[in-house]
Motif scaffolding. Sequence first.
Motif, PDB file in Angstrom:
ATOM      1  N   ARG A   1       0.814  -1.215   0.000  1.00 13.09           N
ATOM      2  CA  ARG A   1       0.000   0.000   0.000  1.00 13.09           C
ATOM      3  C   ARG A   1       0.850   1.268   0.000  1.00 13.09           C
ATOM      4  N   ASN A   2       1.999   1.225   0.632  1.00 10.71           N
ATOM      5  CA  ASN A   2       2.912   2.370   0.649  1.00 10.71           C
ATOM      6  C   ASN A   2       4.064   2.084  -0.321  1.00 10.71           C
ATOM      7  N   ILE A   3       3.949   2.651  -1.516  1.00  9.16           N
ATOM      8  CA  ILE A   3       4.844   2.287  -2.624  1.00  9.16           C
ATOM      9  C   ILE A   3       5.674   3.491  -3.057  1.00  9.16           C
ATOM     10  N   GLY A   4       6.977   3.327  -3.012  1.00  9.78           N
ATOM     11  CA  GLY A   4       7.877   4.382  -3.435  1.00  9.78           C
ATOM     12  C   GLY A   4       8.113   4.342  -4.942  1.00  9.78           C
ATOM     13  N   LEU A   5       8.540   5.474  -5.493  1.00  7.29           N
ATOM     14  CA  LEU A   5       8.892   5.577  -6.907  1.00  7.29           C
ATOM     15  C   LEU A   5      10.286   6.187  -7.011  1.00  7.29           C
ATOM     16  N   VAL A   6      11.205   5.484  -7.669  1.00  2.23           N
ATOM     17  CA  VAL A   6      12.547   6.012  -7.917  1.00  2.23           C
ATOM     18  C   VAL A   6      12.661   6.276  -9.405  1.00  2.23           C
ATOM     19  N   THR A   7      12.916   7.531  -9.749  1.00  2.00           N
ATOM     20  CA  THR A   7      12.750   7.957 -11.134  1.00  2.00           C
ATOM     21  C   THR A   7      13.791   8.980 -11.559  1.00  2.00           C
ATOM     22  N   GLY A   8      13.918   9.138 -12.877  1.00  2.26           N
ATOM     23  CA  GLY A   8      14.712  10.228 -13.417  1.00  2.26           C
ATOM     24  C   GLY A   8      13.909  11.509 -13.363  1.00  2.26           C
ATOM     25  N   MET A   9      14.434  12.550 -13.978  1.00  2.00           N
ATOM     26  CA  MET A   9      13.745  13.839 -13.983  1.00  2.00           C
ATOM     27  C   MET A   9      12.414  13.708 -14.723  1.00  2.00           C
ATOM     28  N   ILE A  10      11.353  14.169 -14.084  1.00  2.00           N
ATOM     29  CA  ILE A  10      10.016  14.065 -14.666  1.00  2.00           C
ATOM     30  C   ILE A  10       9.777  15.283 -15.551  1.00  2.00           C
ATOM     31  N   ARG A  11       9.979  15.090 -16.866  1.00  2.00           N
ATOM     32  CA  ARG A  11       9.845  16.180 -17.827  1.00  2.00           C
ATOM     33  C   ARG A  11       8.567  15.998 -18.635  1.00  2.00           C
ATOM     34  N   LYS A  12       7.926  17.103 -18.936  1.00  2.00           N
ATOM     35  CA  LYS A  12       6.646  17.077 -19.637  1.00  2.00           C
ATOM     36  C   LYS A  12       6.752  16.319 -20.952  1.00  2.00           C
ATOM     37  N   GLU A  13       5.793  15.429 -21.164  1.00  2.00           N
ATOM     38  CA  GLU A  13       5.690  14.637 -22.397  1.00  2.00           C
ATOM     39  C   GLU A  13       6.909  13.751 -22.642  1.00  2.00           C
ATOM     40  N   GLY A  14       7.537  13.307 -21.562  1.00  2.00           N
ATOM     41  CA  GLY A  14       8.663  12.385 -21.689  1.00  2.00           C
ATOM     42  C   GLY A  14       8.311  11.000 -21.187  1.00  2.00           C
ATOM     43  N   VAL A  15       9.174  10.044 -21.467  1.00  2.00           N
ATOM     44  CA  VAL A  15       8.963   8.654 -21.052  1.00  2.00           C
ATOM     45  C   VAL A  15       8.786   8.557 -19.545  1.00  2.00           C
ATOM     46  N   VAL A  16       9.667   9.222 -18.792  1.00  5.28           N
ATOM     47  CA  VAL A  16       9.617   9.140 -17.331  1.00  5.28           C
ATOM     48  C   VAL A  16       8.313   9.704 -16.791  1.00  5.28           C
ATOM     49  N   GLU A  17       7.843  10.824 -17.354  1.00  2.61           N
ATOM     50  CA  GLU A  17       6.580  11.396 -16.892  1.00  2.61           C
ATOM     51  C   GLU A  17       5.426  10.423 -17.121  1.00  2.61           C
ATOM     52  N   LYS A  18       5.432   9.733 -18.262  1.00  2.00           N
ATOM     53  CA  LYS A  18       4.356   8.782 -18.547  1.00  2.00           C
ATOM     54  C   LYS A  18       4.341   7.650 -17.520  1.00  2.00           C
ATOM     55  N   ARG A  19       5.510   7.143 -17.155  1.00  2.00           N
ATOM     56  CA  ARG A  19       5.572   6.064 -16.172  1.00  2.00           C
ATOM     57  C   ARG A  19       5.141   6.558 -14.800  1.00  2.00           C
ATOM     58  N   PHE A  20       5.494   7.801 -14.480  1.00  2.00           N
ATOM     59  CA  PHE A  20       5.056   8.442 -13.239  1.00  2.00           C
ATOM     60  C   PHE A  20       3.533   8.563 -13.201  1.00  2.00           C
TER      61      PHE A  20
END
Length: 344
Positions: free
Chosen positions: A183-202
């Motif tokens: 239930r308490n789930i962390g996210l480790v990610t690269g920079m969340i940039r608009k319309e980028g791959v990382v933002e979509k996964r976020f």
Amino acid sequence: MKKITIKDVARNAGVSIAAVSYVLNGKESKVSQDTIVRIHESIRHLNYIPSITARGLVKNTSELIGVIIPQTEDHKQLVFENPFYSEMISAIEGVVREYGYHIILAGVDKGKTYLDISTSRNLDGAIIMGIYSEQLYDECKQANIPIVLIDSYVNDNSFANVGIDDELGGYLATKHLIENGHRNIGLVTGMIRKEGVVEKRFLGYKRALQENGLFYNPDYVFENSVSYVHGRSSGALIADKFPEITAVFAVADMVAFGVIRGIKESGKDVPHDISVIGFDDISMAHMFLPPLTTVKQQIFLKGETAARMLIEQIQEKNGVSVKSARSLIPLEIVDRETVRKLMN
């Protein structure tokens, strides 16, 4: 040692330079069969290696395809550290070689232009990975060569595009953790940039939480770079939050490896204490200890698909009518040993 030239081949075979040129450039119908045999014997005898540049001038082609990877983060060695890229490039190279092309691999720093590479190398085509919509992708059109994009959310019909549904991938990863009782789930990610791959996964991560009535906590998001180093430092921070955080979604397998290392160095166990799921299913994922649970995108298929789409565009430009379209590669969860089911 003197370099063997086309003149030496012609002299040794007792034929004209033009005859040798015809044979080297696939125009053998212009010379006799006897002349063809003599020229090939002369080439073997002298160990002559035709110049790709010279042949390109004759054919009006460089026989070179650029594989361009924009450096969207400050971590400049990222391309060479992450096996994801080597697997992709290997797939691309295997396909283009079938058609007589060679690849040039280039990283482009932030603020630099793609045009410099395409014009200075006289590329026949290019595959560009991970371009963002806010970048000046119009310059790619100015290059006037066939281009295929990989992992890009640029909405422009001028370019063929190969990718995956990254939002769905983030959703599937997070949902898998939720289905295993977390239930308490962390996210480790690269920079969340608009319309980028990382933002979509976020966004997929957030959607899975919302659909299951779970609170989105920004303190559970560790944002920096898509790298092992960031994963490792984040893993240590997450271990300090245990048992508050019991599971982690890392947006790439290399990040997940770092997360697991950081967790273990802090005295916690994966998956007994904290579960981890990655994204990509690079070749190392099943070799890692413990073997990594991850979202599988078919990296090799993605590279092959992009390469074949580019070859089709080049053929179309050369008079062979072929139509390219956007291609979406399917995703699936590969359940290995880094996610533990919590008992209610």
